[in-house]
Design an enzyme around this catalytic site. Structure first.
Site, mmCIF file in Angstrom:
data_model
loop_
_atom_site.group_PDB
_atom_site.id
_atom_site.type_symbol
_atom_site.label_atom_id
_atom_site.label_comp_id
_atom_site.label_asym_id
_atom_site.label_seq_id
_atom_site.Cartn_x
_atom_site.Cartn_y
_atom_site.Cartn_z
ATOM 1 N N ASP A 258 0.832 -1.204 0.000
ATOM 2 C CA ASP A 258 0.000 0.000 0.000
ATOM 3 C C ASP A 258 0.864 1.251 0.000
ATOM 4 O O ASP A 258 0.520 2.262 -0.628
ATOM 5 C CB ASP A 258 -0.926 0.003 1.216
ATOM 6 N N ASP A 294 0.769 -1.085 10.098
ATOM 7 C CA ASP A 294 0.670 -0.908 8.650
ATOM 8 C C ASP A 294 1.286 0.398 8.156
ATOM 9 O O ASP A 294 1.934 0.423 7.116
ATOM 10 C CB ASP A 294 -0.802 -0.954 8.226
#
Length: 316
Positions: A258, A294
């Site tokens: 991502d 993340d």
């Protein structure tokens, strides 16, 4: 209005305070996890504007998720709080530095009941890029309809569609979503996928052949084929470039893809050539692996500029 708008589920994520099987873990830290919000945060950290659209439960986890994303500078004004369904949660299990497992508790979550009515056409029409993933459409029929509606609106207003198939086999169960994801990928102008995903969706693994198929059969203008620690290959209709991995001390790979996507899209917004977009992606993806969580390692604009100049990042 945001330059990049994305749509998808974000969960409250519980990360263990120690390694090993969760049956032996006593302490957890709550973070957030969601491919689309990860990208939006990465974009915001790099100095561009991003908006995230989703549904959350009207519960404490939903408030935590919204607040966490908003705190990173992402516009959450189009988030819908659903009083009938709960916010999804997940647990990470870390056996060692190279083995991370994920356990989802997202069935019947608020986000799995997303529907096209949550999409504000004027909001999407003012963005430059609409970013979508293959996670959202496999969560349920209404989610699939939402992603397709977002693509339709992007097409109507001549916006760039960015798509990462982001295959999650645990969500597929006994269903085959390959045809659906392949069709969505062919509708995208920017395709960001892993080499293994290309093999699953296109039946080829060689980067040049992947790009040929996407440029010939689809609407792709930019393609990035990510291959983890081996780097990436990026291309447009004028050619391709091999991107070496950026050096890092990796401890947790989750969120790296991502981060790559966010930086790659920022490079496109800045008018950079595709090789520079790929190098930005490599920097962001590498730095993302140097922390647990993340998005905690995603670079700032200053860090990115320093890395792109080949200078060392000074921390103290």
């Amino acid at each position: 209005m945001p330059q990049i708008v994305t749509v998808g589920e974000t969960m409250a994520a519980f990360t263990p305070g120690s390694t090993g099987f969760l049956r032996y873990v006593k302490n957890y830290e709550m973070r957030i996890a969601g491919a689309e919000s990860n990208l939006a945060i990465g974009v915001s950290k790099l100095g561009h504007s991003a908006g995230w659209i989703s549904c959350l439960g009207r519960d404490e986890f939903g408030e935590f998720v919204r607040n966490s994303i908003r705190a990173e500078g992402v516009d959450t004004s189009r988030v819908v709080f659903d009083p009938d369904y709960r916010t999804g949660i997940m647990f990470k299990q870390v056996r060692n530095a190279s083995e991370t497992s994920v356990f989802y508790y997202r069935e019947n979550s608020a986000a799995s009941h997303m529907h096209p009515r949550i999409l504000d056409e004027d909001y999407l029409a003012q963005a430059d890029v609409i970013h979508l993933t293959g996670i959202t459409p496999v969560l349920g029929d209404s989610c699939r309809e939402t992603v397709l509606a977002a693509m339709d609106l992007a097409g109507k207003h001549k916006k760039l569609i960015s798509f990462d198939p982001n295959i999650r086999r645990k969500l597929w169960k006994d269903r085959d979503f390959v045809p659906m994801l392949r069709d969505m990928m062919f509708r995208a102008h920017i395709v960001l996928l892993g080499a293994d995903e290309a093999e699953a969706l296109l039946g080829v693994s060689e980067a040049g052949r992947i790009m040929d198929l996407l440029f010939e059969k689809g609407q792709a203008r930019y393609v990035a084929v990510k291959d983890g620690a081996r780097g990436a290959v990026v291309g447009d209709r004028d050619g391709l470039a091999a991107i070496p991995p950026f050096p890092c001390a990796s401890i947790d790979p989750v969120g790296a893809g991502d981060a790559f996507n966010a930086a790659f899209l920022c490079g496109i917004l800045e008018g950079r050539d595709v090789a520079d977009c790929g190098r930005m992606g490599a920097v962001a993806g590498a730095l993302a692996t140097e922390t647990y969580g993340d998005t905690e390692g995603y670079p700032s604009m200053e860090q990115m500029e320093t890395a792109m100049k080949g200078e060392d990042i000074i921390y103290r």
